[in-house]
Design an enzyme around this catalytic site. Structure first.
Site, PDB file in Angstrom:
ATOM      1  N   SER A 192     -12.798  -9.637   1.094  1.00 16.16           N
ATOM      2  CA  SER A 192     -11.451  -9.629   0.530  1.00 16.16           C
ATOM      3  C   SER A 192     -10.903  -8.215   0.554  1.00 16.16           C
ATOM      4  O   SER A 192     -11.478  -7.301  -0.036  1.00 16.16           O
ATOM      5  CB  SER A 192     -11.489 -10.135  -0.915  1.00 16.16           C
ATOM      6  N   ARG A 244      -4.945 -17.331 -10.950  1.00 15.84           N
ATOM      7  CA  ARG A 244      -5.829 -16.862  -9.864  1.00 15.84           C
ATOM      8  C   ARG A 244      -6.941 -15.964 -10.421  1.00 15.84           C
ATOM      9  O   ARG A 244      -6.721 -15.213 -11.365  1.00 15.84           O
ATOM     10  CB  ARG A 244      -4.992 -16.145  -8.792  1.00 15.84           C
ATOM     11  N   ARG A 299       3.992 -19.668   1.821  1.00 15.48           N
ATOM     12  CA  ARG A 299       3.485 -20.023   3.163  1.00 15.48           C
ATOM     13  C   ARG A 299       3.479 -21.543   3.380  1.00 15.48           C
ATOM     14  O   ARG A 299       3.600 -22.015   4.499  1.00 15.48           O
ATOM     15  CB  ARG A 299       2.114 -19.413   3.402  1.00 15.48           C
ATOM     16  N   GLN A 330      -8.300  -7.257  -0.870  1.00 17.76           N
ATOM     17  CA  GLN A 330      -7.787  -6.889  -2.198  1.00 17.76           C
ATOM     18  C   GLN A 330      -8.917  -6.325  -3.052  1.00 17.76           C
ATOM     19  O   GLN A 330      -8.744  -5.309  -3.733  1.00 17.76           O
ATOM     20  CB  GLN A 330      -7.143  -8.103  -2.865  1.00 17.76           C
ATOM     21  N   ASP A 365      -4.347 -16.039   5.882  1.00 15.65           N
ATOM     22  CA  ASP A 365      -2.954 -16.308   5.503  1.00 15.65           C
ATOM     23  C   ASP A 365      -2.231 -17.203   6.512  1.00 15.65           C
ATOM     24  O   ASP A 365      -1.188 -17.782   6.200  1.00 15.65           O
ATOM     25  CB  ASP A 365      -2.174 -14.990   5.373  1.00 15.65           C
ATOM     26  N   LYS A 367      -5.615 -19.117  -3.292  1.00  8.60           N
ATOM     27  CA  LYS A 367      -4.416 -18.397  -2.838  1.00  8.60           C
ATOM     28  C   LYS A 367      -3.229 -18.779  -3.739  1.00  8.60           C
ATOM     29  O   LYS A 367      -3.419 -19.316  -4.820  1.00  8.60           O
ATOM     30  CB  LYS A 367      -4.153 -18.717  -1.365  1.00  8.60           C
ATOM     31  N   ARG A 383       0.834  -1.214   0.000  1.00 11.81           N
ATOM     32  CA  ARG A 383       0.000   0.000   0.000  1.00 11.81           C
ATOM     33  C   ARG A 383       0.861   1.253   0.000  1.00 11.81           C
ATOM     34  O   ARG A 383       0.492   2.264  -0.598  1.00 11.81           O
ATOM     35  CB  ARG A 383      -0.974  -0.047   1.189  1.00 11.81           C
TER      36      ARG A 383
END
Ligand code: S3P
Length: 434
Positions: free
Chosen positions: A172, A127, A390, A174, A318, A345, A34
């Site tokens: 979300s 995605r 992850r 995003q 996450d 993801k 951001r």
């Protein structure tokens, strides 16, 4: 000859009790993205201390530069000087592995003059982008992409958009952030809502920069009448990255970790609360508040018990792969529900986490929107990251119990480049070439 899918692996030896203070957790990925993108909304230089130097966030910064911004580093401080007017880049904009970059940039670029193509690596190109493209198209955005416009590369012909009224079906950050960015440049006010509050860094930071955004039952955004104030901030450490070490301590009786200077934003620390419910000792120590509460989290290991997770999913989405490792050693059957988002993801994290847990000898069951894990004894295994940062780090933490090898460990550079260095302080590790 085709290129090898993975380049590097990590071997992790079983560990024992440790006590450690970590003040070098990677800084926050969401906030750093951001910073790079929002600096373009000002006409003065933004000063950012501790911007995350990882592949994902450097992609956002690279795109800001391709649009005409100047990025200068002096020690740990990054100055981003926006251009007087944004330039149309002469090449495609590469978002790499980063969903945050492509989705936020889609919203931002849809509403400004010019032609832009956003693309990314093979994982990102799989995605779904319809979730941002559709609401943007409904207010006039010209976005095209593969398979009916759902997949990158996305070609965007930017222009001023109408105000947006959109009740998102998914929580979300995003999607919400992409729409807020488009709304700031729209012809009329916008109203945006989501089922449950998702991480709210965008609202906090933009309000701090002087944007006219009201957060109540919905998010009310007025178009900018003038450029926003620049950002001047230090990025705290990332609780999602810190969480791997929280789980490392939680699953090791007698272990203790102090994780320094994390954002304690409630939309980001829910996984630590779940760890507490499972029986780990978790203490939150707030120290300051700059856009967000910031402080330390201390976690001590204990005998863990099973837990059911079905609420506030976007607050720990996450962290679910790492949390699955705590569930795998806990006594009883843990269940995760309402987490279908895991399927879209960096990998399909329901299938990939279950595949690796089974390889480590754990019984588990997959549902469309979650999974069930029966706690047990982890057995040494050799798995892959599926190209997902992850996954790589979660199974490195699982290996603390029994030893293990993870191929495709280079994926960690998207969010936590110094992970291996920190892990080597609590156990023996060996990197290998593939
Ligand atoms: C992010 C939002 C979340 C999260 C991702 C970062 C952000 O994605 O999983 O890692 O910075 O806005 P969704 O918006 O798809 O839930």
């Amino acid at each position: 000859m085709s290129a090898k899918e993975f380049k590097k692996g990590l071997e992790v030896c079983a560990g024992s009790a440790f006590e450690i203070e970590i003040d070098a957790i990677a800084t926050d990925k969401s906030i750093s993205h951001r910073c790079a993108i929002f600096s373009l909304l000002s006409n003065k230089p933004s000063k950012i201390k501790n911007f995350l130097k990882a592949e994902d966030t450097l992609n956002s910064l690279g795109i800001a530069a391709a649009l005409g911004a100047k990025a200068q580093w002096e020690g740990d401080t990054l100055t981003i000087t926006p251009p007087s007017s944004l330039s149309e880049p002469d090449d495609v904009l590469d978002c790499g592995n980063s969903g945050t970059t492509i989705r936020l940039m889609s919203g931002f670029l849809s509403s400004i003059d010019g032609f832009f193509v956003l693309t990314g690596d093979k994982y990102l190109r799989r995605r779904p982008m319809k979730r941002v493209a559709e609401p943007l198209r409904s207010v006039g955005a010209k976005i095209d992409g593969r398979d009916g416009g759902n997949f990158a590369p996305l070609a965007i012909r930017g222009a001023k958009l109408d105000g947006i009224t959109f009740d998102s079906k998914i929580s979300s950050a995003q999607v919400k952030s992409a729409l807020i960015l488009a709304a700031l440049n729209a012809k009329s006010p916008s109203v945006i809502s989501e089922p449950e509050l998702s991480r709210d860094h965008t609202e906090r930071m933009l309000v701090g920069m002087g944007a006219d955004i009201k957060v109540a039952d919905k998010i009310y955004v007025s178009p900018m009448s003038k450029p926003l104030e620049p950002l001047n901030m230090s990025v705290p450490s990332d609780p999602s990255s810190a969480f791997f070490f929280a789980v490392a301590a939680a699953i090791t009786e007698g272990a203790k970790v102090t994780l320094k200077n994390l954002t304690l934003n409630p939309t980001r620390v829910e996984a630590f609360v779940v760890l507490q419910k499972m029986g780990a000792k978790v203490e939150f120590v707030e120290k300051e508040n700059v856009y967000e509460p910031i402080g330390d989290i201390i976690v001590e290991g204990a005998k863990l018990k099973a837990v059911e997770v079905s609420e506030n999913i976007s607050w720990l989405i996450d962290e679910l792969p790492a949390l699955s490792i705590a569930m795998a050693v806990a006594e009883g059957e843990s269940v995760v529900k309402n987490a279908k988002e895991l399927r879209v993801k960096e990998s399909d994290r329901i299938t990939t986490v279950m595949t690796n847990l089974r390889a480590f000898g754990i019984e588990c069951e997959e549902f469309e929107d979650g999974y069930k894990i029966r706690g047990g004894e982890l057995k040494s295994a050799h798995v892959t990251s599926f190209g997902d940062h992850r996954l790589a780090m979660s199974f490195a933490i699982a290996s603390l119990k029994c030893g293990g090898k993870i191929d495709g460990f280079e994926a960690v550079s998207t969010s936590f480049p110094n992970f291996v260095q920190l892990l080597s302080k609590i156990t023996q590790v060996r990197e290998y070439e593939l």
